[in-house]
Design an enzyme around this catalytic site. Structure first.
Site, PDB file in Angstrom:
ATOM      1  N   LYS A 105      86.306  90.532  37.735  1.00 39.23           N
ATOM      2  CA  LYS A 105      85.153  90.901  38.805  1.00 39.23           C
ATOM      3  C   LYS A 105      84.609  89.540  39.437  1.00 39.23           C
ATOM      4  CE  LYS A 105      86.306  94.907  37.259  1.00 39.23           C
ATOM      5  NZ  LYS A 105      85.548  95.757  36.268  1.00 39.23           N
ATOM      6  N   ARG A 163     100.629  82.787  22.213  1.00 38.34           N
ATOM      7  CA  ARG A 163      99.782  83.696  21.571  1.00 38.34           C
ATOM      8  C   ARG A 163      98.401  83.472  20.737  1.00 38.34           C
ATOM      9  NH1 ARG A 163     100.766  86.879  17.392  1.00 38.34           N
ATOM     10  NH2 ARG A 163     102.990  86.706  17.541  1.00 38.34           N
ATOM     11  N   TYR A 202      80.206 101.681  31.197  1.00 34.51           N
ATOM     12  CA  TYR A 202      81.624 101.334  31.990  1.00 34.51           C
ATOM     13  C   TYR A 202      82.435 102.793  31.425  1.00 34.51           C
ATOM     14  CZ  TYR A 202      86.221  99.686  33.667  1.00 34.51           C
ATOM     15  OH  TYR A 202      87.268  99.723  34.073  1.00 34.51           O
TER      16      TYR A 202
HETATM   17  C1  PLP Z   1      85.794  96.377  35.059  1.00 36.58           C
HETATM   18  C2  PLP Z   1      84.684  96.573  33.809  1.00 36.58           C
HETATM   19  C3  PLP Z   1      85.245  96.367  32.420  1.00 36.58           C
HETATM   20  C4  PLP Z   1      86.790  96.457  32.109  1.00 36.58           C
HETATM   21  O1  PLP Z   1      87.451  95.186  32.517  1.00 36.58           O
HETATM   22  P1  PLP Z   1      88.851  95.267  33.062  1.00 36.58           P
HETATM   23  O2  PLP Z   1      88.961  93.841  33.603  1.00 36.58           O
HETATM   24  O3  PLP Z   1      89.075  96.177  34.254  1.00 36.58           O
HETATM   25  O4  PLP Z   1      89.618  95.581  31.815  1.00 36.58           O
HETATM   26  C5  PLP Z   1      84.286  96.448  31.655  1.00 36.58           C
HETATM   27  N1  PLP Z   1      83.043  96.468  32.000  1.00 36.58           N
HETATM   28  C6  PLP Z   1      82.599  96.643  33.195  1.00 36.58           C
HETATM   29  C7  PLP Z   1      81.131  96.631  33.397  1.00 36.58           C
HETATM   30  C8  PLP Z   1      83.258  96.551  34.092  1.00 36.58           C
HETATM   31  O5  PLP Z   1      82.970  96.560  35.594  1.00 36.58           O
END
Ligand code: PLP
Length: 368
Positions: free
Chosen positions: A193, A46, A97
């Site tokens: 992403k 952790r 977001y």
């Molecule tokens: C998807 C996304 C998030 C959140 O990320 P997760 O990995 O889904 O928790 C935050 N900001 C943007 C711009 C995103 O596209």
């Protein structure tokens, strides 16, 4: 970074850094599948392991700072929000977001903090709202309108008022925007992403100027336990190795698709900063080293948008973004009150002619 690596381009750093060194070392950091360790080094997973560290070294080198990985983008965002004092004010760009917006909304309702929205396209409005704020939170290019915010100008204003600025740079990726150089205190990415790039993991990252700047969020990660898994860290770093080529291709295709969509009679609007008449074009040209691979377009109604998405075969109707596959969704599902009939597209790396043929067929069918 070792001496010669400071001269490497971002593309090269993404491939070469965060690898074990020395004779006989494996080229890739193996996933460290251990929760605890013999006395004398890392104590407990952790607190961070070699799996996390390799990924963090590579991302830190790309952003020009120190990086800390998290179990998801939201875990990364929440760790920063936790640093706001009780009753504090978070100033947020109004196009954000939806998860971050919902988190702040919940915390506001619980009396934990105030979420004050501001039109971040208007620096004068931001400056007027900055006095007394504890954090400025922006996202560029933004979700789902692909608006481009002036990071340097907003960073200058935030610094003048002593307010830390967070830039969610998920859409830009570490290769297209360098927020720390433009005045950001923290950069956030959903590594789920583009960095991971294959729609097969959840991860997030926070980058600060140095380890000292990261200390408050490092403490939050440690105590909330929002560390990524070893396999996720391995896969995210493997994804990062090909980010430059994936993004170059997806971005080139996004430019082609944006132009063609703008010409299609069923399309009422296209949001893509690479288009010369887009409101964010000049700023993006100055501030970014490319326009990214996210675009949105509008058709006449929510119903028409649903029909377009039901009519594609290659383009997958799915949320999320940044994978090798082209995905699209009607964004009003999440961002209530966004433009009517808005479809957000995450352009993938398939042949652009196949993507266009698929979209065009679905758009042409609206006439029937
Ligand atoms: C998807 C996304 C998030 C959140 O990320 P997760 O990995 O889904 O928790 C935050 N900001 C943007 C711009 C995103 O596209």
């Amino acid at each position: 970074m070792t001496d010669s690596s400071v001269n490497w381009t971002l593309q090269t750093r993404a491939v070469a850094l965060g690898r074990p060194e020395g004779p006989g070392a494996p080229l890739n950091q193996p996933p460290v599948l251990a929760s605890t360790f013999r006395e004398g080094g890392t104590d407990y997973a952790r607190f961070g392991t070699g799996s996390h560290h390799a990924f963090e070294v590579a991302i830190g080198a790309l952003e020009g700072g120190a990086a800390l990985s998290f179990a998801s983008g939201m875990a990364a965002a929440a760790a920063i929000v936790e640093t706001v004092p009780l009753g504090g004010t978070v100033l947020t760009a109004d196009n954000l977001y939806h998860g971050v917006r919902s988190l702040l909304g919940d915390l506001q309702q619980a009396g934990r903090l105030r979420d004050v929205r501001v039109d971040a396209l208007d620096p004068a409005a931001v400056e007027a709202a900055l006095p007394g704020a504890d954090l400025l939170w922006i996202e560029t290019p933004s979700n789902p309108l692909i608006q481009v915010l002036d990071v340097e100008e907003l960073g200058r204003l935030a610094q003048r008022h002593g307010v830390p600025m967070v830039v969610d740079s998920t859409f830009a990726t570490p290769l297209r925007l360098r927020p720390l150089e433009l005045g950001a205190t923290y950069v956030v990415h959903s590594a789920t992403k583009y960095i991971g790039g294959h729609s097969d993991l959840l991860m997030g990252v926070v980058v600060g100027r140095d380890e000292a700047a990261l200390a408050p969020v490092a403490r939050r990660r440690q105590l909330h336990g929002a560390v990524p898994g070893a396999l996720e860290s391995f896969l995210a770093l493997r994804g990062l190795r090909t980010l430059a080529v994936r993004l170059d291709r997806a971005e080139a295709s996004a430019g082609v698709l944006a132009e063609r969509l703008a010409q299609h009679p069923a399309v009422t609007r296209v949001c893509y900063p690479g288009l010369p008449d887009d409101p964010g074009h000049d700023l993006a040209t100055r501030q970014m080293s490319g326009y990214g691979a996210m675009l949105s377009f509008c058709v006449a109604s929510e119903d028409a948008a649903d029909r377009v998405l039901a009519g594609t075969r290659l383009v997958v109707m799915a949320t999320s973004l940044g994978g090798v596959e082209t995905t699209a969704e009607r964004r009003n599902r999440w961002n209530e009150g966004t433009l009517t009939g808005l479809i957000r597209v995450s352009v993938g790396i398939e042949d652009v002619e196949d993507i266009w043929a698929d979209l065009r067929t679905a758009l042409d069918a609206l006439d029937d």
